[in-house]
Scaffold this active site. Structure first.
Site, PDB file in Angstrom:
ATOM      1  CG  HIS A 149     -20.463  97.666  12.794  1.00  0.00           C
ATOM      2  ND1 HIS A 149     -19.145  97.017  12.384  1.00  0.00           N
ATOM      3  CD2 HIS A 149     -21.447  96.787  13.588  1.00  0.00           C
ATOM      4  CE1 HIS A 149     -20.120  95.276  12.876  1.00  0.00           C
ATOM      5  NE2 HIS A 149     -21.542  95.754  12.705  1.00  0.00           N
ATOM      6  CG  ASP A 173     -20.620 100.528   7.195  1.00  0.00           C
ATOM      7  OD1 ASP A 173     -21.450  99.900   6.129  1.00  0.00           O
ATOM      8  OD2 ASP A 173     -20.005 100.289   9.019  1.00  0.00           O
ATOM      9  CD  GLN A 193     -28.131  98.669  10.528  1.00  0.00           C
ATOM     10  OE1 GLN A 193     -29.121  99.191  10.239  1.00  0.00           O
ATOM     11  NE2 GLN A 193     -27.143  98.559  10.737  1.00  0.00           N
ATOM     12  CE  LYS A 252     -26.184  95.274   9.677  1.00  0.00           C
ATOM     13  NZ  LYS A 252     -25.233  95.148  10.088  1.00  0.00           N
ATOM     14  CB  CYS A 284     -20.155  95.802  16.184  1.00  0.00           C
ATOM     15  SG  CYS A 284     -21.051  93.957  16.114  1.00  0.00           S
TER      16      CYS A 284
END
Ligand SMILES: *Cc1c(COP(=O)(O)O)cnc(C)c1O
Length: 404
Positions: A120, A197, A200, A223, A361
């Site tokens: 991202h 990261d 998700q 999220k 993104c």
């Protein structure tokens, strides 16, 4: 899993859009909030609002306790060793920038940072900025045409110059679940630290930061069924202690004179200023909600949705999928030959269906596939096969409309 009872906890799922029942397939961008989170934030402002870590008065102490309890809730959920390894941030982007600026201060020219081709923008730009500031070099793990990282190349990029590896656990654009265990082990073997990261991940799979042995793990509250404007950066205590503060201000100090300031201990050293108190408390409630679910059931249900939607979409003429990695979460990126994703997204919206269109993104991924963007349907555990049927039916109505 009792989907009906779960859905009843999300008031927005009752909404109508353009007179049609909402079908919300944009969970990769943000997830909906259960009533418990909405009510907790409401209660906080209605009955408990005060600034934290400051007052001796009752409300301030209660607000401090609620905020710090949320931190402990998150620590326990993630399996972190210490409560002060959980830093509250504004979100994933903020957490990655914190590491890029603060850990980045420990780096020097010619040091190397490795990211991947599927990141991202939030996990690309802060590292490019750091490289400009410090003269470090950015190395890229390539991605193959299926959307898997080429880990043989990763192994050959690693050297004693590598100081940090920053990769996404799960791709927001393609759904790829990366083999972060391998990535972390190999990085540690050359003495590099690893940032994952996790924007998700926690909403789709069980995550334990000590088992992963990552050095940093960043994610966003919004999220994973929590509020916007709040997130977490997990960092190992011994590394956070070596890092200088990212921002100066209230709460992060031990003692201030006009000449010199000494800094507070963790986590406060990295939490300058009045934080998003309601957000932190609401995020704690979102984790309570996650705790009430059986994650194995969530994974199973979401995999069923992924398989069902993929097999139904395959029947559509001219469809092309982007991202067919070996291990995937419930994200489907696709294009239909001859149709612009924006037009498809706009007509789906008219039928009450929310999907994402564009580059998500992740422009480097789109560049690699030589496309400007995709249509992305991303499912959460509250989605159903019935909603997928509505989606497929809508696509089958839209396609002839747009082709004429
Ligand atoms: C959404 C997302 C981000 C950025 O999160 P923010 O909440 O916008 O800070 C970073 N990485 C991935 C993989 C994402 O999906």
């Amino acid at each position: 899993m009792n989907i009906k009872s779960i859905r009843s906890q999300f008031p927005i799922l009752e909404q109508k859009i353009h007179g049609k029942p909402l079908v919300y397939f944009d969970n990769g961008a943000t997830t909906q909030k259960p009533l418990s989170v909405i009510q907790r934030i409401n209660d906080y402002y209605a009955r408990e609002n005060a600034n934290i870590h400051r007052g001796v008065h009752t409300l301030s102490q209660e607000a401090t306790t609620a905020y710090e309890n949320a931190r402990t809730m998150i620590q326990n959920y993630l399996g972190a060793k210490e409560n002060h390894e959980i830093l509250f941030t504004k979100g994933t982007t903020d957490g990655i920038n914190l590491v890029a600026f603060s850990f980045g201060e420990l780096l020097k020219a010619e040091d190397e940072i490795i990211i991947s081709a599927m990141e991202h923008h939030s996990n690309i730009v802060p590292w490019q900025m750091l490289c400009e500031r410090k003269g470090c070099k950015l190395r890229i793990i390539p991605m193959d045409e299926k959307g898997d990282l080429v880990l043989d190349t990763y192994d050959s990029l690693l050297s004693n110059k590598t100081k940090l590896v920053a990769v996404t656990h799960i791709s927001n654009a393609l759904g790829t679940v990366n083999d972060v265990e391998h990535i972390i082990k190999k990085a540690h073997a050359v003495g590099a630290k690893v940032l994952i990261d996790g924007a998700q991940s926690i909403q789709h799979i069980q995550v334990n930061v000590q088992e992963l042995d990552c050095d940093f793990y960043a994610f966003s509250g919004h999220k994973l069924f929590g509020p916007t404007g709040i997130g977490v950066l997990y960092g190992k205590e011994e590394i956070l202690n070596l890092m200088p503060p990212y921002q100066g201000g209230g709460d992060m100090i031990k003692e201030v004179t006009l000449e010199k300031t000494t800094y507070n201990s963790l986590p406060h050293k990295f939490e300058a200023g009045t934080p998003n108190i309601a957000g932190g408390i609401g995020l704690g409630t979102a984790f309570e909600f996650l705790n009430s679910l059986d994650m194995k059931e969530v994974v199973k249900h979401e995999q069923e949705l992924l398989e069902y939607a993929t097999s139904e979409l395959e029947k559509i003429e001219g469809i092309k999928f982007y991202g067919q990695a070996k291990v995937k979460t419930s994200v489907i990126s696709f294009l239909i030959e001859g149709l612009h994703p924006y037009d498809v997204g706009t007509l789906l919206d008219k039928m009450g269906i929310a999907v994402r269109t564009g580059h998500h993104c992740t422009q480097p991924i789109m560049n690699q596939f030589c496309i400007p963007g995709t249509i992305r349907a991303s499912f959460a555990f509250y989605n159903t096969k019935g909603e997928i049927d509505v989606f497929i039916k809508a696509l089958n109505r839209i396609i002839p409309m747009l082709k004429n």
